[in-house]
Design a protein around this motif. Sequence first.
Motif, PDB file in Angstrom:
ATOM      1  N   LYS A   4       0.838  -1.195   0.000  1.00 49.00           N
ATOM      2  CA  LYS A   4       0.000   0.000   0.000  1.00 49.00           C
ATOM      3  C   LYS A   4       0.874   1.247   0.000  1.00 49.00           C
ATOM      4  CE  LYS A   4      -4.349  -1.168   2.133  1.00 49.00           C
ATOM      5  NZ  LYS A   4      -5.267  -0.832   3.203  1.00 49.00           N
ATOM      6  N   ALA A  67      -8.708   9.813  -4.400  1.00 53.22           N
ATOM      7  CA  ALA A  67      -9.926   9.392  -3.702  1.00 53.22           C
ATOM      8  C   ALA A  67     -10.354   7.994  -4.154  1.00 53.22           C
ATOM      9  CB  ALA A  67     -11.048  10.392  -3.955  1.00 53.22           C
ATOM     10  N   ARG A  68     -10.288   7.733  -5.458  1.00 55.37           N
ATOM     11  CA  ARG A  68     -10.671   6.419  -5.983  1.00 55.37           C
ATOM     12  C   ARG A  68      -9.746   5.330  -5.449  1.00 55.37           C
ATOM     13  NH1 ARG A  68      -9.557   6.505 -11.457  1.00 55.37           N
ATOM     14  NH2 ARG A  68     -10.793   8.389 -11.532  1.00 55.37           N
ATOM     15  N   ALA A  70      -8.028   5.455  -2.657  1.00 50.72           N
ATOM     16  CA  ALA A  70      -8.281   5.305  -1.215  1.00 50.72           C
ATOM     17  C   ALA A  70      -9.515   4.441  -0.978  1.00 50.72           C
ATOM     18  CB  ALA A  70      -8.440   6.678  -0.568  1.00 50.72           C
ATOM     19  N   LYS A  71     -10.568   4.651  -1.770  1.00 47.83           N
ATOM     20  CA  LYS A  71     -11.783   3.839  -1.623  1.00 47.83           C
ATOM     21  C   LYS A  71     -11.516   2.383  -1.956  1.00 47.83           C
ATOM     22  CE  LYS A  71     -15.196   7.433  -2.505  1.00 47.83           C
ATOM     23  NZ  LYS A  71     -16.224   7.925  -3.438  1.00 47.83           N
ATOM     24  N   ALA A  72     -10.621   2.156  -2.914  1.00 48.36           N
ATOM     25  CA  ALA A  72     -10.296   0.786  -3.319  1.00 48.36           C
ATOM     26  C   ALA A  72      -9.348   0.113  -2.334  1.00 48.36           C
ATOM     27  CB  ALA A  72      -9.671   0.788  -4.712  1.00 48.36           C
ATOM     28  N   GLY A  73      -8.775   0.895  -1.384  1.00 49.65           N
ATOM     29  CA  GLY A  73      -7.852   0.333  -0.403  1.00 49.65           C
ATOM     30  C   GLY A  73      -6.424   0.242  -0.894  1.00 49.65           C
ATOM     31  N   THR A  74      -6.123   0.849  -2.031  1.00 47.75           N
ATOM     32  CA  THR A  74      -4.768   0.828  -2.584  1.00 47.75           C
ATOM     33  C   THR A  74      -3.888   1.872  -1.914  1.00 47.75           C
ATOM     34  OG1 THR A  74      -5.724   0.182  -4.700  1.00 47.75           O
ATOM     35  CG2 THR A  74      -3.469   0.961  -4.750  1.00 47.75           C
ATOM     36  N   ASP A  76      -3.489   4.570   1.484  1.00 44.39           N
ATOM     37  CA  ASP A  76      -3.919   5.012   2.814  1.00 44.39           C
ATOM     38  C   ASP A  76      -3.629   6.505   2.926  1.00 44.39           C
ATOM     39  OD1 ASP A  76      -4.821   2.581   3.828  1.00 44.39           O
ATOM     40  OD2 ASP A  76      -2.814   1.987   4.476  1.00 44.39           O
ATOM     41  N   CYS A  77      -4.661   7.287   3.238  1.00 46.26           N
ATOM     42  CA  CYS A  77      -4.495   8.737   3.389  1.00 46.26           C
ATOM     43  C   CYS A  77      -4.362   9.082   4.865  1.00 46.26           C
ATOM     44  CB  CYS A  77      -5.691   9.472   2.795  1.00 46.26           C
ATOM     45  SG  CYS A  77      -5.838   9.279   1.009  1.00 46.26           S
TER      46      CYS A  77
END
Length: 85
Positions: A4, A67-68, A70-74, A76-77
């Motif tokens: 990640k 954002a995309r 982060a939503k996919a879990g690729t 970490d923000c």
Amino acid sequence: MGKKISVLVDLGVRRYAVLTEDTQTEKRIHWGGREHTSVIAGWNRKPDRSATGAWLQKQISCLPIIARLAKAGTVDCYFSLELTF
């Protein structure tokens, strides 16, 4: 799946990511033989950034991708408390 990626997100992102600003307009109408004033609330698009803000516009254009991911879990923000203060 690969490792990640961690991304430190400056809190200014919120301010720059907002593309509209609220506005109010007063409208006068004639109705029933009388004049009435009504306040109408709405949203206007913020003006485009000047040429001096071109560097910022390039960074803003990357936000939907981050954002995309982060939503996919690729990705970490993270936010920093120091940046918050």
